[in-house]
Scaffold this motif. Sequence first.
Motif: not given
Lengths: 473, 266
Positions: A371-375, A410-412, A441-443, A448-449, A471
């Motif tokens: 997934p996108a690593m940047r908002p 969720r968190v990375e 990166r959290v959800e 919402r991420r 975001i």
Amino acid sequence: MVEKQRGAMRLAACDPAAHALGLTAGMALADARARVPDLAVFDHDPVADLNLLGWLADGCERYTPACMLDPPQGLLLDITGCEHVFGDAARLAKDVHARFSRHGLSCRIALGGTPDSAQAKARYAARAISDVPVEALDGGDKVHKALRRAGLRSIGDLAIRPRKPLAARFGKAVVVRLARLLEEEDPRITPRRSLPIIHVTQNFAEPISRTNDVLATIGMLAGGAALQLQERGQGGRRFEICLFRSDGHVARLAVDTGTPTRDAALLMRLIRERIDALSDPLDPGFGYDLIRLEVPLAEVLANVQVGLETKIDTDAAAAALIDRLSVRLGAERVRQFHARQSHIPERAALERVAQSDASKADWPKPVLGEPAMRPFRLFETPQPIEVTAGFPEGEPRSFRWRRHVHRVTRVEGPERISPEWWRHPRGYTPGNGSLTRDYYRVEDNEGRRFWLFRRGLYDEIERPLWYLHGIFA
Amino acid sequence: MNKKPTHIQPTLPAGAFPSVQGMWKQHQPDAAQSLLPTGAPYVDERLRGGITQAGLHEFFGGAKADSHAAAAFALLLAWRLPESDAGIFWISGDKERQTSGRLYPYGLSAMGGDPACMLLVQTADLRDALRAAADAIRSKAASAVILETHGNARLVDLTSTRRLALAAAETGVLALLVRGDAVPMPSAARTRWRICSAPSAPLPGNAPGLPTFDISLLRHRGGTAPFEARVTWDHATRSFFDAPLSGGLSAIVTDTKTGPASRQRA
């Protein structure tokens, strides 16, 4: 007018009536008061004088675009090739005189082959350059006194002398100045504003004031400018309209384009937009009696055949639209992305004015299966948040942003981004103000991420703060 | 709503806005009009092919914080256009930028878009933004024009949206209106959607996954019945797919609000 000079109040300037009473500039105020007890005295304001001179110079640009200030009281106009609009140089001078007297200003006008000669003739009210006193050489008091002692009182006396002894005695500067006064050498003036590549002018016998008339005139001028541009194989990037009001005021409107153009219809659309976008509308007063279109900036534009293809070129439409929006909203409001070398997220991407022809940046391609690593959205200034997180460098568990608590499901992370210590004068030292950021990166439980970061490691700072920076979609 | 023009016709002087009338006729539902599929089979089936490309579509955020989801969904939908490289205009006001932040090109490229094709227009107020959007749609300069507004703005009414819709119908430009933190009002949009962020299918290590949305069609001028769906964006194919119901949702069974129940309602 008085001014403080070396501790004493002295007269800086006087009006004709004061001159008649025997007062001169440079006299001490006390002496002047002794002679004329009811003297009206005002403070001398050199800045206002200069502003007035600048305003007059603006107005004088109706005669020629090459116009130069000669402070404190002079204006130099290069009217080479411009006289024919008024008939000849003498009629032009008469027009200048008439306009100045209408404002209650007195002026002396002299025509000369070089700026120096005209300036000297005007300053010393001389008909011919040979009658001008030697003071016009501007060589300093010593030189002038020495010349007068030698019986050389005017430029005419000097002109017939051999130059070499003069140069040996008084220096080269005097001889150069003499050559310029005698119109042997033409130095050219340095105009206040750089000369346009092309200018088209329309004069009116009677001032016009209706907007439609003004626009029609500009349209005609635009057609003329387009023809000239075509002959040169160029297209304008900047167009300036100068509207000269009959009372000496000058209004200027500038229009920029993103790509070179010589399309008069397009130009007219942009100018209409520009006039619509004016915060205070054009005030024609008693009307404009001269309108000029200038093209200060032009670039090569090849001839293209149009009309065979009916399909509108999207690029051309986009360029035209960008120009229109830039004119209406301001160029800085129409932008494109621009990449910059930096690790700090907010510094890595800039936005640049779309009209500037910057080369398109290459952006990284998406990584497959990740997934996108940047908002997709970033806050200019990271938003402070209250976070509950593991200690010491643990993941965020929940956070409060804009009065709403988000429970993290969720968190990375962390993705550690070090400060750019090589930009810092003292390099990297812990606690010098540039802090390491740990990005997560959290959800949250509502799906919402977000992109959060903790500013500072625990060995850099005692209580690191948390921020929400972006975001994710 | 289609009866509206005949209703106002008598009040108009003869010959006024003839082009508007003509455009309105063009705007009538037409089978030949090209449709833009989302790529998600369930959604495209319900929409009978996709959304009308030459039209205005409205996206509302479900909750206040979902305005970002609405913006993201509209942007991703614009990328579905085959010629989206021709340029996408993103128009917003100072207020929107203040509250929602700016578009970040690295994030856009990571989702499969090309930031070089984006043109950003930031206006001082909504009036300028609406005018710029209408001009952008009319000029055929872009393949899609996205206008973002925030809050309940009176200026975004039936008149102004109809202006955008007519221009889009004429030029075939996809016009998307993102309305963050607003309640739906009458408008001339062809479709109206409510977009919410939805929990993603987690990656190994419980990391957040691909962009996932709960979308619900609130209104469709073509007569399609409202429905709800959950879709995920895949940047590799630049298309949406129906979010898997099993597995993907197993991790968030605690959440009852946006769980499988809402999907079954559709």
